[in-house]
Each structure stands twice: as structure tokens, then as C-alpha cells.
Write a protein that holds these residues in place. Structure first.
Motif, PDB file in Angstrom:
ATOM      1  N   ALA A 416       7.597  11.196 -44.140  1.00  0.00           N
ATOM      2  CA  ALA A 416       8.208  10.392 -43.081  1.00  0.00           C
ATOM      3  C   ALA A 416       8.212  11.164 -41.762  1.00  0.00           C
ATOM      4  N   LEU A 417       8.549  12.439 -41.813  1.00  0.00           N
ATOM      5  CA  LEU A 417       8.521  13.283 -40.617  1.00  0.00           C
ATOM      6  C   LEU A 417       7.096  13.428 -40.078  1.00  0.00           C
ATOM      7  N   PHE A 418       6.140  13.554 -40.975  1.00  0.00           N
ATOM      8  CA  PHE A 418       4.724  13.668 -40.618  1.00  0.00           C
ATOM      9  C   PHE A 418       4.272  12.427 -39.851  1.00  0.00           C
ATOM     10  N   LEU A 419       4.696  11.259 -40.310  1.00  0.00           N
ATOM     11  CA  LEU A 419       4.346  10.009 -39.631  1.00  0.00           C
ATOM     12  C   LEU A 419       4.970   9.921 -38.238  1.00  0.00           C
ATOM     13  N   ILE A 420       6.198  10.410 -38.121  1.00  0.00           N
ATOM     14  CA  ILE A 420       6.859  10.395 -36.815  1.00  0.00           C
ATOM     15  C   ILE A 420       6.089  11.258 -35.811  1.00  0.00           C
ATOM     16  N   VAL A 421       5.692  12.437 -36.252  1.00  0.00           N
ATOM     17  CA  VAL A 421       4.993  13.374 -35.366  1.00  0.00           C
ATOM     18  C   VAL A 421       3.629  12.824 -34.934  1.00  0.00           C
ATOM     19  N   PHE A 422       2.907  12.185 -35.874  1.00  0.00           N
ATOM     20  CA  PHE A 422       1.538  11.733 -35.596  1.00  0.00           C
ATOM     21  C   PHE A 422       1.434  10.215 -35.472  1.00  0.00           C
ATOM     22  N   ARG A 423       2.527   9.566 -35.057  1.00  0.00           N
ATOM     23  CA  ARG A 423       2.555   8.098 -35.034  1.00  0.00           C
ATOM     24  C   ARG A 423       1.585   7.482 -34.024  1.00  0.00           C
ATOM     25  N   LYS A 424       1.119   8.253 -33.034  1.00  0.00           N
ATOM     26  CA  LYS A 424       0.241   7.705 -32.000  1.00  0.00           C
ATOM     27  C   LYS A 424      -1.239   7.934 -32.280  1.00  0.00           C
ATOM     28  N   VAL A 425      -1.565   8.500 -33.432  1.00  0.00           N
ATOM     29  CA  VAL A 425      -2.974   8.737 -33.776  1.00  0.00           C
ATOM     30  C   VAL A 425      -3.691   7.398 -33.945  1.00  0.00           C
TER      31      VAL A 425
END
Length: 437
Positions: A416-425
């Protein structure tokens, strides 16, 4: 009624028939794939298998499934999706019938490897057929609705299997599962058509989508698999798909054993929990498709990244939260009602994530690569499924079943944290780059 209206009415009926055949066929795939899992408590209680042997059988299927689902995705871009779907049903049904007549661990593992290999044909064929039969505006909703067939099967079949085993034995349960799958294969052969054009309608939504993408100066039609594997978005989806699929497989494979062996609940309580997971998955998967279709229409051109992934962040956090509740607050004295609530919420979040990751992998790339793109992320997902087999059963043998779900809880929170960090990819393919004037 005009000829055009009559044609549209006939097309809509054929669409619904196609969807119904796919729904029943994929429900049969799921029932077949889980039939040994439903029988595991009985096999272990009777001394036919121990924890390590159960993990070996599970991993043999998941390993084959990982390989064949990747191959199935690639093949769905090359051959008839209808006959790919049919072939998987026949092979998996036959392997299950043979499993019901076997007794040695070697034969169990070999046949369940064959079953897993056949199972890989199912969803890639469904994805390709959905893209041909339903418009891009319908795609997310019908994808999720078709995914829900797995949850319908998963909700009903634990009780069916438990009842058959209690009334007869585990062999009868597997024989019924194999028979249902082979019957579905006959329906597919008789009723399914590969595309609207083959059924006599002048439509093919996958071709229409490709035409839209290749208008003007777009290079989408020239993209190859080499461009595909360079896409950072594809690897983002693959990473989080691996985690959520490991969690889903562990919950459905080992959840009832955690409740029965670690906490002393009955077999029917364990089956009820798994049924609640699948019921929650039914509603979660459909909600994910509907909500993310809305998000894509509303925010698709206004924000970087795929707007469906914003919903995935919340669902992934939900997976971590419900796993925390399962490992921290569930005891021997926990009521069936509380277990049902936990199972429902956990299933809704798990299957919502699975639906979203599958949709974005298929829709983010040109039609001639959509099957391959889905195959790549599905391969990652099935690596997660493999890790939930023998490796997890080994952890359970060293510690207990609870230890598996604590590890998955941490991984889900990290995802979930990983998705937050890279949500704009973004997919980052050549056609997305601005062209020089």
C-alpha cells in the motif's frame, strides 16, 4: 421494429449469452482448482498427507498455473480464445477425475501439476473474449462481474464439497468437481463464439479500440513485447499483484486450517469463513470495476497515472487491516458472526485489488499486446501463489499457521505504501511521448 434495432437486440442477447457461458465456465475452473483444498482437512486427518505433503501438492499446481497462465496470455493473442478456454476445461476436469482414483503423493503432485497447467488457459481466454465482445466503456464493469464468478463458486463450493465428503468421501467430491468441469466444456464448445464477427455481427470492440489508438501519428500498432517489458507501470502492477495474490491464495488455501488446527474451530466454521471470503470477494470485485470505471471517466484525463490505482491503495490498506484483525483478535472463542464479518471484509479488499490490477494491465496497452501484458502481471501473481504453497506450509510447520498471515499483513501494508509513493507512474510507452514538430 427496424432492422437495425432488431440487429442490436440480437447482439445484446448474444452478448449476454456469451457472458453467461464465460461466467459458468470460469466458475467451473475455480471449483475445480480448489477441489483438493476443500479435501485437505480430511486427507490430513486420515493420515494420507502431512503439512509438507499438502504444501507440495499446492505448490505443484501453483507452479504449473504460473507457467501456463503466462503462456495462455501470450497464446490468447495468437490463437482462438474459445478453444483455448475449452481445452483448459477438458484437461483440468480430466486431471481431477484421475486424482480421485489415485493414492500416492507422487501421483497427487503430478496430476495437480497437470491441473494447474490446464487452469492457466482460463482467464487469459476470458480477458481476450471480453475485449472483443464488450466496449471499452463496459470493460471494467464486465471484467469485475466475470471475476465474481470465481467468488460465487468459492462461496458455494466449500459447503458442497464438505457435504459430499461428510456423506461419502473426498474421492466423490473430486469426481463431482471433474464432472461439472467437463460438462462446462461441452457448453463452451456448443454455445460460445470467438467474436461478434464470427457470430454474424459487424462488430469487434477490440479492433475499434485499436483503431482509436492508432489514429493520426500514433505508433501503438508498431509496439512489440520489447517495448512492453520496458514499461515501469507494468512492473509496478506486477509487484503489488504478487503480494495480493500471495495473500489471497494463503487465505483460501490455509485460512480454514488456521482456524481448525491453531484455534480449534470446527470444519464447518472453517468452511464458513472461506465462504465469507468468497462472498466478500464477489461484492468487492464488482464494486471495484464499477467505482474505477467512474474514476476513469471522471479523472482519467485530469491526473497523472491510472485513476483506478487510487482505489487500489485503499483496498490494499484494507487487506493489511483485516489480516491484522484476523491474527490479533480472533481466538478459539470468536463467534461465527465475527469470523464472517472478517472474512467478508478481507475477501472484498483482496478481490477488489485483483480485479483492478488485471483491468489496468489489459487496458493500458494496445490490443495486440493486451494478452501479453496481462500474462506478465499474471506470472508475477502466480509467483505469489507459489510462495503461498510449500514455503508457507514450511513456515507453518516451524511455527504455526498464524505466522503466515502476520508476514502477509506486513507485506500488504508495504505494498500500500509502495502504491502511494509510485501512484503517478504511467505505462510510459513510445506513443505517450510528445513528438517533435
Amino acid at each position: 421494429m427496424s432492422r437495425e434495432a432488431t440487429s442490436m437486440s440480437g447482439f445484446w442477447r448474444t452478448q449476454l449469452t456469451t457472458f453467461a457461458v464465460l461466467f459458468a465456465g470460469y466458475a467451473s475452473y475455480t471449483y475445480n482448482r480448489k477441489s483438493v483444498s476443500f479435501a485437505l482437512p480430511n486427507l490430513m486427518k486420515n493420515g494420507l498427507l502431512d503439512k509438507s505433503a499438502a504444501g507440495t501438492i499446492s505448490s505443484s499446481q501453483n507452479t504449473a498455473y504460473a507457467i501456463s497462465k503466462f503462456l495462455g496470455g501470450v497464446l490468447s493473442d495468437k490463437i482462438s480464445a474459445k478453444w483455448l478456454f475449452f481445452s483448459g476445461l477438458v484437461l483440468s476436469g480430466g486431471a481431477t477425475v484421475l486424482f480421485s482414483t489415485s493414492s500416492s503423493l507422487t501421483m497427487f503432485a503430478a496430476l495437480w501439476f497437470l491441473n494447474g497447467f490446464a487452469q492457466g488457459a482460463g482467464w487469459p481466454a476470458c480477458a481476450k473474449l471480453l475485449k472483443k465482445w464488450f466496449s471499452p466503456e463496459q470493460f471494467g464493469t464486465f471484467w469485475s462481474a466475470l471475476s465474481a464468478s470465481s467468488n460465487v463458486s468459492g462461496s458455494l463450493c466449500p459447503f458442497l464439497a464438505t457435504s459430499i465428503i461428510a456423506q461419502f468421501d473426498w474421492r466423490a467430491s473430486l469426481l463431482v468437481s471433474g464432472g461439472v468441469t467437463l460438462t462446462s466444456a461441452i457448453c463452451v464448445a456448443l454455445m460460445l463464439r470467438d467474436s461478434p464477427i464470427e457470430a454474424g455481427f459487424n462488430k469487434d470492440f477490440s479492433q475499434e479500440a485499436t483503431k482509436k489508438k492508432t489514429d493520426g501519428k500514433s505508433t501503438a500498432h508498431r509496439l512489440t513485447w520489447k517495448n512492453l517489458i520496458q514499461s515501469p507501470f507494468l512492473w509496478l502492477v506486477s509487484a503489488v499483484y504478487l503480494v495480493v495474490f500471495a495473500a489471497k491464495t494463503s487465505v483460501t488455501e490455509w485460512g480454514q486450517l488456521y482456524l481448525i488446527e491453531d484455534l480449534g474451530h470446527s470444519a464447518f466454521t472453517g468452511s464458513g469463513f472461506i465462504s465469507a471470503v468468497e462472498t466478500g470477494g464477489f461484492f468487492g470485485g464488482i464494486a471495484a470495476g464499477y467505482v474505477t470505471d467512474w474514476l476513469k471517466k471522471k479523472w482519467g484525463k485530469k491526473t497523472p497515472g491510472n485513476p483506478r490505482m487510487f482505489a487500489a491503495i485503499w483496498f490494499m490498506a484494507g487487506v493489511a487491516g483485516f489480516l491484522f484483525v484476523l491474527t490479533t483478535f480472533v481466538t478459539t472463542y470468536t463467534s461465527q458472526f465475527f469470523l464472517t464479518v472478517i472474512g467478508f471484509g478481507l475477501g472484498a479488499c483482496l478481490y477488489a485489488c485483483i480485479a483492478i490490477y488485471g483491468i489496468v494491465a489489459s487496458e493500458s496497452y494496445p490490443s495486440h499486446l493486451s494478452g501479453t501484458a496481462h500474462a506478465v502481471v499474471a506470472l508475477a501473481a502466480n509467483v505469489g501463489a507459489i510462495l503461498s504453497g510449500l514455503p508457507c506450509s514450511y513456515v507453518a510447520q516451524l511455527y504455526n499457521w498464524r505466522a503466515i498471515f502476520i508476514v502477509l499483513e506486513v507485506l500488504a501494508a508495504a505494498a500500500a505504501l509502495f502504491l502511494i509513493v509510485f501512484r503517478k507512474v504511467t505505462p510510459g510507452l513510445p506513443e505517450d511521448k510528445p513528438k517533435s514538430q
